[in-house]
Scaffold this motif. Structure first.
Motif, PDB file in Angstrom:
ATOM      1  N   LEU A 237       0.833  -1.200   0.000  1.00 39.19           N
ATOM      2  CA  LEU A 237       0.000   0.000   0.000  1.00 39.19           C
ATOM      3  C   LEU A 237       0.872   1.256   0.000  1.00 39.19           C
ATOM      4  CD1 LEU A 237      -3.010   0.801   0.099  1.00 39.19           C
ATOM      5  CD2 LEU A 237      -2.786   0.953   2.580  1.00 39.19           C
ATOM      6  N   ALA A 238       1.951   1.232   0.789  1.00 42.09           N
ATOM      7  CA  ALA A 238       2.866   2.367   0.823  1.00 42.09           C
ATOM      8  C   ALA A 238       3.537   2.563  -0.540  1.00 42.09           C
ATOM      9  CB  ALA A 238       3.911   2.154   1.915  1.00 42.09           C
ATOM     10  N   ALA A 239       3.972   1.460  -1.155  1.00 42.04           N
ATOM     11  CA  ALA A 239       4.598   1.545  -2.478  1.00 42.04           C
ATOM     12  C   ALA A 239       3.606   2.080  -3.503  1.00 42.04           C
ATOM     13  CB  ALA A 239       5.116   0.168  -2.896  1.00 42.04           C
ATOM     14  N   TRP A 240       2.352   1.609  -3.420  1.00 43.30           N
ATOM     15  CA  TRP A 240       1.320   2.083  -4.347  1.00 43.30           C
ATOM     16  C   TRP A 240       1.115   3.593  -4.201  1.00 43.30           C
ATOM     17  CZ3 TRP A 240      -3.174   4.752  -4.484  1.00 43.30           C
ATOM     18  CH2 TRP A 240      -3.951   4.626  -5.643  1.00 43.30           C
ATOM     19  N   ALA A 241       1.057   4.064  -2.951  1.00 44.46           N
ATOM     20  CA  ALA A 241       0.821   5.492  -2.719  1.00 44.46           C
ATOM     21  C   ALA A 241       1.941   6.335  -3.319  1.00 44.46           C
ATOM     22  CB  ALA A 241       0.697   5.755  -1.217  1.00 44.46           C
ATOM     23  N   VAL A 242       3.191   5.905  -3.123  1.00 44.08           N
ATOM     24  CA  VAL A 242       4.329   6.658  -3.663  1.00 44.08           C
ATOM     25  C   VAL A 242       4.277   6.693  -5.193  1.00 44.08           C
ATOM     26  CG1 VAL A 242       6.838   6.685  -3.913  1.00 44.08           C
ATOM     27  CG2 VAL A 242       5.810   6.221  -1.675  1.00 44.08           C
ATOM     28  N   LEU A 243       4.031   5.533  -5.793  1.00 43.51           N
ATOM     29  CA  LEU A 243       4.001   5.463  -7.257  1.00 43.51           C
ATOM     30  C   LEU A 243       2.798   6.208  -7.828  1.00 43.51           C
ATOM     31  CD1 LEU A 243       5.077   1.748  -7.847  1.00 43.51           C
ATOM     32  CD2 LEU A 243       6.457   3.827  -8.081  1.00 43.51           C
ATOM     33  N   ALA A 244       1.669   6.159  -7.122  1.00 45.36           N
ATOM     34  CA  ALA A 244       0.484   6.871  -7.596  1.00 45.36           C
ATOM     35  C   ALA A 244       0.711   8.380  -7.571  1.00 45.36           C
ATOM     36  CB  ALA A 244      -0.730   6.507  -6.742  1.00 45.36           C
ATOM     37  N   VAL A 245       1.331   8.877  -6.498  1.00 46.06           N
ATOM     38  CA  VAL A 245       1.644  10.312  -6.426  1.00 46.06           C
ATOM     39  C   VAL A 245       2.591  10.701  -7.559  1.00 46.06           C
ATOM     40  CG1 VAL A 245       2.824  12.079  -5.066  1.00 46.06           C
ATOM     41  CG2 VAL A 245       1.206  10.520  -3.956  1.00 46.06           C
ATOM     42  N   TYR A 246       3.570   9.857  -7.826  1.00 48.05           N
ATOM     43  CA  TYR A 246       4.492  10.128  -8.924  1.00 48.05           C
ATOM     44  C   TYR A 246       3.756  10.159 -10.262  1.00 48.05           C
ATOM     45  CZ  TYR A 246       8.348   9.513 -12.235  1.00 48.05           C
ATOM     46  OH  TYR A 246       9.223   9.653 -13.279  1.00 48.05           O
ATOM     47  N   ALA A 247       2.849   9.215 -10.466  1.00 44.10           N
ATOM     48  CA  ALA A 247       2.081   9.173 -11.709  1.00 44.10           C
ATOM     49  C   ALA A 247       1.237  10.432 -11.871  1.00 44.10           C
ATOM     50  CB  ALA A 247       1.197   7.929 -11.737  1.00 44.10           C
ATOM     51  N   LEU A 248       0.643  10.910 -10.789  1.00 45.90           N
ATOM     52  CA  LEU A 248      -0.164  12.127 -10.868  1.00 45.90           C
ATOM     53  C   LEU A 248       0.713  13.341 -11.143  1.00 45.90           C
ATOM     54  CD1 LEU A 248      -2.731  11.609  -7.962  1.00 45.90           C
ATOM     55  CD2 LEU A 248      -3.051  11.193 -10.404  1.00 45.90           C
ATOM     56  N   ALA A 249       1.887  13.384 -10.508  1.00 45.87           N
ATOM     57  CA  ALA A 249       2.805  14.503 -10.739  1.00 45.87           C
ATOM     58  C   ALA A 249       3.253  14.554 -12.199  1.00 45.87           C
ATOM     59  CB  ALA A 249       4.008  14.385  -9.809  1.00 45.87           C
ATOM     60  N   ARG A 250       3.313  13.372 -12.826  1.00 41.48           N
ATOM     61  CA  ARG A 250       3.716  13.289 -14.236  1.00 41.48           C
ATOM     62  C   ARG A 250       2.511  13.302 -15.175  1.00 41.48           C
ATOM     63  NH1 ARG A 250       8.834  13.380 -16.223  1.00 41.48           N
ATOM     64  NH2 ARG A 250       8.266  11.724 -17.680  1.00 41.48           N
ATOM     65  N   ASP A 251       1.316  13.557 -14.610  1.00 41.09           N
ATOM     66  CA  ASP A 251       0.081  13.551 -15.399  1.00 41.09           C
ATOM     67  C   ASP A 251      -0.080  12.230 -16.152  1.00 41.09           C
ATOM     68  OD1 ASP A 251      -2.319  14.619 -16.193  1.00 41.09           O
ATOM     69  OD2 ASP A 251      -1.476  15.688 -17.914  1.00 41.09           O
ATOM     70  N   PHE A 252       0.217  11.147 -15.465  1.00 40.92           N
ATOM     71  CA  PHE A 252       0.098   9.769 -15.952  1.00 40.92           C
ATOM     72  C   PHE A 252       1.114   9.420 -17.051  1.00 40.92           C
ATOM     73  CE2 PHE A 252      -4.126  10.787 -14.278  1.00 40.92           C
ATOM     74  CZ  PHE A 252      -4.294   9.745 -13.374  1.00 40.92           C
ATOM     75  N   ASP A 253       2.080  10.281 -17.271  1.00 43.56           N
ATOM     76  CA  ASP A 253       3.103   9.997 -18.278  1.00 43.56           C
ATOM     77  C   ASP A 253       4.273   9.272 -17.602  1.00 43.56           C
ATOM     78  OD1 ASP A 253       4.650   9.893 -20.539  1.00 43.56           O
ATOM     79  OD2 ASP A 253       5.284  12.000 -20.417  1.00 43.56           O
ATOM     80  N   VAL A 254       4.082   7.981 -17.330  1.00 45.88           N
ATOM     81  CA  VAL A 254       5.097   7.175 -16.659  1.00 45.88           C
ATOM     82  C   VAL A 254       5.421   5.958 -17.524  1.00 45.88           C
ATOM     83  CG1 VAL A 254       4.457   7.911 -14.343  1.00 45.88           C
ATOM     84  CG2 VAL A 254       3.312   5.948 -15.358  1.00 45.88           C
ATOM     85  N   GLY A 255       6.558   5.341 -17.225  1.00 49.09           N
ATOM     86  CA  GLY A 255       7.010   4.219 -18.021  1.00 49.09           C
ATOM     87  C   GLY A 255       6.289   2.923 -17.685  1.00 49.09           C
ATOM     88  N   ILE A 256       6.530   1.929 -18.520  1.00 49.40           N
ATOM     89  CA  ILE A 256       5.889   0.625 -18.360  1.00 49.40           C
ATOM     90  C   ILE A 256       6.223  -0.034 -17.021  1.00 49.40           C
ATOM     91  CG2 ILE A 256       5.814  -1.735 -19.282  1.00 49.40           C
ATOM     92  CD1 ILE A 256       6.030  -0.553 -22.069  1.00 49.40           C
ATOM     93  N   PRO A 257       7.471   0.059 -16.516  1.00 51.54           N
ATOM     94  CA  PRO A 257       7.758  -0.584 -15.219  1.00 51.54           C
ATOM     95  C   PRO A 257       6.861  -0.088 -14.087  1.00 51.54           C
ATOM     96  CG  PRO A 257       9.801  -0.051 -16.340  1.00 51.54           C
ATOM     97  CD  PRO A 257       8.705   0.597 -17.126  1.00 51.54           C
TER      98      PRO A 257
END
Length: 244
Positions: free
Chosen positions: A197-217
């Motif tokens: 859950l903690a990992a998901w939250a960090v990655l989700a915040v990153y995805a939002l900061a990038r406006d969903f422009d994130v890589g496949i990994p």
């Protein structure tokens, strides 16, 4: 938070009652946050909308422990924290995400309004279902987490036909009695769940900061965590069946 019919002693200090009532105000603030999220959705500021829904999610996660700490059920018996929580949750988990999903342009145009209605109706029925949680705190059926479904809709950016099919399947799964993990209340493998859950939250915040422009990994990890939440109980039951 649940309503308690026990009378409150007149000797209880007013500051304790005020502190208890402030928890209800805090919970109700989730509805105000949902309004801000809706305004962002109307402007098609999707990342900002999800950010505000995330704030509402934090409020929903911490108001219960605070309420128990301050003994809100006993000190404020005339207000039902359970009903208040359901009202706010419906707006933040179902209604605002339903608008985002319907108006996002990521569904088939003819199907979008029908699926939006399906989300709202199925979500309302789910919240009214007294069997929504199993004895071990798993959710029964898809637990109306339409904020998460909307997040993955924007993250994956699938063809409209596939996205529409996925939303339709989730609506049906609302009424299918399989078990979905409650990330905070299910005891089994809680340590693993909390780390995920903690990992998901960090990655989700990153995805939002990038406006969903994130890589496949990153997309793959976010999808794997979602698969764990939705399918871990079914997988464990299947393994136990083979071992029996």
């Amino acid at each position: 938070m649940e309503q308690n019919s026990q009378p409150v002693s007149t000797s209880v200090p007013q500051r304790m009652r005020a502190a208890a009532f402030s928890v209800h105000i805090f919970t109700a603030m989730g509805g105000g946050v949902a309004l801000i999220a809706m305004l962002e959705a109307v402007r098609e500021h999707w990342a900002s909308m999800f950010g505000w829904l995330g704030v509402a999610l934090i409020i929903d996660a911490i108001d219960g422990p605070i309420a128990r700490r301050l003994d809100v059920m006993r000190l404020q018996p005339n207000w039902s924290g359970e009903v208040l929580d359901l009202v706010v949750d419906f707006v933040t988990y179902v209604f605002v995400p339903a608008y985002a999903i319907t108006s996002s342009g990521r569904l088939l145009p003819m199907a979008a309004p029908l699926l939006g209605i399906g989300i709202v109706v199925s979500g309302a029925l789910y919240f009214a279902d007294r069997r929504m949680k199993a004895a071990d705190n798993h959710f029964r059926g898809f637990p109306a987490l339409w904020n998460a479904a909307a997040f993955y809709l924007f993250l994956l950016h699938l063809p409209p036909a596939l996205s529409s099919l996925g939303i339709a399947i989730l609506i049906v799964l609302t009424f299918v009695p399989f078990h979905v993990l409650h990330p905070l209340r299910v005891v089994r493998l809680r340590w693993l769940t909390l780390w995920m859950l903690a990992a998901w939250a960090v990655l989700a915040v990153y995805a939002l900061a990038r406006d969903f422009d994130v890589g496949i990994p990153i997309v793959a990890v976010l999808c794997a965590i979602a698969a764990y939440i939705v399918g871990s109980d079914a997988a464990i039951r299947l393994i136990r069946t083979f071992k029996a």
